[in-house]
Structure formats: structure tokens, C-alpha cells
Enzyme design. Sequence first.
Site, PDB file in Angstrom:
ATOM      1  N   GLY A  46       0.833  -1.194   0.000  1.00  0.00           N
ATOM      2  CA  GLY A  46       0.000   0.000   0.000  1.00  0.00           C
ATOM      3  C   GLY A  46       0.865   1.239   0.000  1.00  0.00           C
ATOM      4  CD  GLN A  51       3.437   5.813   2.624  1.00  0.00           C
ATOM      5  OE1 GLN A  51       2.444   5.303   2.127  1.00  0.00           O
ATOM      6  NE2 GLN A  51       4.406   5.099   3.148  1.00  0.00           N
ATOM      7  CB  CYS A  91       4.890   2.136   7.306  1.00  0.00           C
ATOM      8  SG  CYS A  91       4.571   3.638   6.382  1.00  0.00           S
ATOM      9  CG  LEU A  92       6.433   0.828   1.316  1.00  0.00           C
ATOM     10  CD1 LEU A  92       5.901   1.158  -0.067  1.00  0.00           C
ATOM     11  CD2 LEU A  92       7.537  -0.226   1.227  1.00  0.00           C
ATOM     12  CG  HIS A 133      -0.847   1.586   7.313  1.00  0.00           C
ATOM     13  ND1 HIS A 133       0.052   1.079   8.242  1.00  0.00           N
ATOM     14  CD2 HIS A 133      -0.114   2.359   6.478  1.00  0.00           C
ATOM     15  CE1 HIS A 133       1.254   1.562   7.955  1.00  0.00           C
ATOM     16  NE2 HIS A 133       1.199   2.327   6.894  1.00  0.00           N
ATOM     17  CD  GLU A 134      -1.021   2.610   2.727  1.00  0.00           C
ATOM     18  OE1 GLU A 134      -0.504   3.741   2.652  1.00  0.00           O
ATOM     19  OE2 GLU A 134      -0.358   1.588   3.036  1.00  0.00           O
ATOM     20  CG  HIS A 137       0.427   7.095   5.306  1.00  0.00           C
ATOM     21  ND1 HIS A 137       1.556   7.490   5.989  1.00  0.00           N
ATOM     22  CD2 HIS A 137       0.565   5.761   5.109  1.00  0.00           C
ATOM     23  CE1 HIS A 137       2.337   6.439   6.196  1.00  0.00           C
ATOM     24  NE2 HIS A 137       1.753   5.366   5.681  1.00  0.00           N
TER      25      HIS A 137
HETATM   26 NI    NI Z   1       2.478   3.415   5.658  1.00  0.00          NI
END
Ligand code: NI
Length: 167
Positions: A46, A51, A91-92, A133-134, A137
Site C-alpha cells: 500500500g 508518502q 510501512c514503506l 493504515h493508508e 497517512h
Molecule cells: Ni504506511
Amino acid sequence: MAILDILIYPDPRLHEVAAPVDTVDDNIRKLVDDMAETMYAAPGIGLAAAQVNERKRIIVVDISESKDSLKIFINPQIISAEGSEESEEGCLSVPDIYAPVSRAEKIRVRALDRNGDSFELDADGLLAVCIQHEIDHLDGKVFVDYLSRLKQDRIRKKLSKFQRQSA
Ligand code: NI
């Protein structure tokens, strides 16, 4: 398409709130394509526009093993949620860190697709976790924010070191 740079925690830009998309046009579709390419290349399941330093309410998700089930959500909204479940998240933007977070178990989300058409989707399990989660962000929230102050400090320290090494 292009692979975009992913902001790394504790970058303060990860804590800014994203604005809704007014019109789903070719610029937005290009951003969506770049976000998908960036997510697959990472690799991740995701990615939120926040991000990649775009303050627009867009997320892309693909939890499939075969990486052929891309889901695009523009201006996503959770319209109902039930239950709660804790699972390990990563998370990335927070490389190599995993921690348990509690989320709603089942959600119904409403969003626009890449043509600007509205749709609704029911999600549970990993997909529900990932969407929540996304969307966080987009509200300037990283999963680390749910952890204790002590854990947050440790992660911040570890990642500052990580960034110095890769710089
Ligand atoms: Ni994330």
C-alpha cells in the site's frame, strides 16, 4: 511511469493533512500510475500520496501475492466500521520496523476510481488493515504514532541513524 521518492519517518511532511482531489484528470491518473509503480518496486502492499510528498487524498493498495489486484482509492472515506483486531504493521516510510496496531476488523469504504466514478467496497482482514493504515497517512498519521512514547523515540533514533548511513 516513474518511481517516486518515498519520505522516511520522522520526516515532518508525513504529518501534514492531504486535501481532497477536485477533479480526477490525467494529472491525477499519472500520479496514481507512478504511485502504483513505486509501491510495486519498493515492494509494498500500500502507498499513500502523502508518502511521495503529494498532499492529495489518494491511496493505492495491492495485497495479492501475484501483484495483479491494484485497488485505487481517491478521496477514500470509511463509512462504516466494526470490530477490532490487532495485527503487526509495517510501512514503506518506516523501513524495517514492525509493531502491533489495533484497527477495525471490517470496514466499508467509499471512494472515487481512476475515472472519477464513486464506488463502495467492503473489506476485512489484511485489506481492511491496509486501507485504514493508508487513509491515516492522508490525515498526517503514521502507525508509529499509535505506539508508546518510548517506542517512538527508539524508532526515531534508529531511523535517523539509518538515514545518515544511506546518505
Ligand atoms: Ni504506511
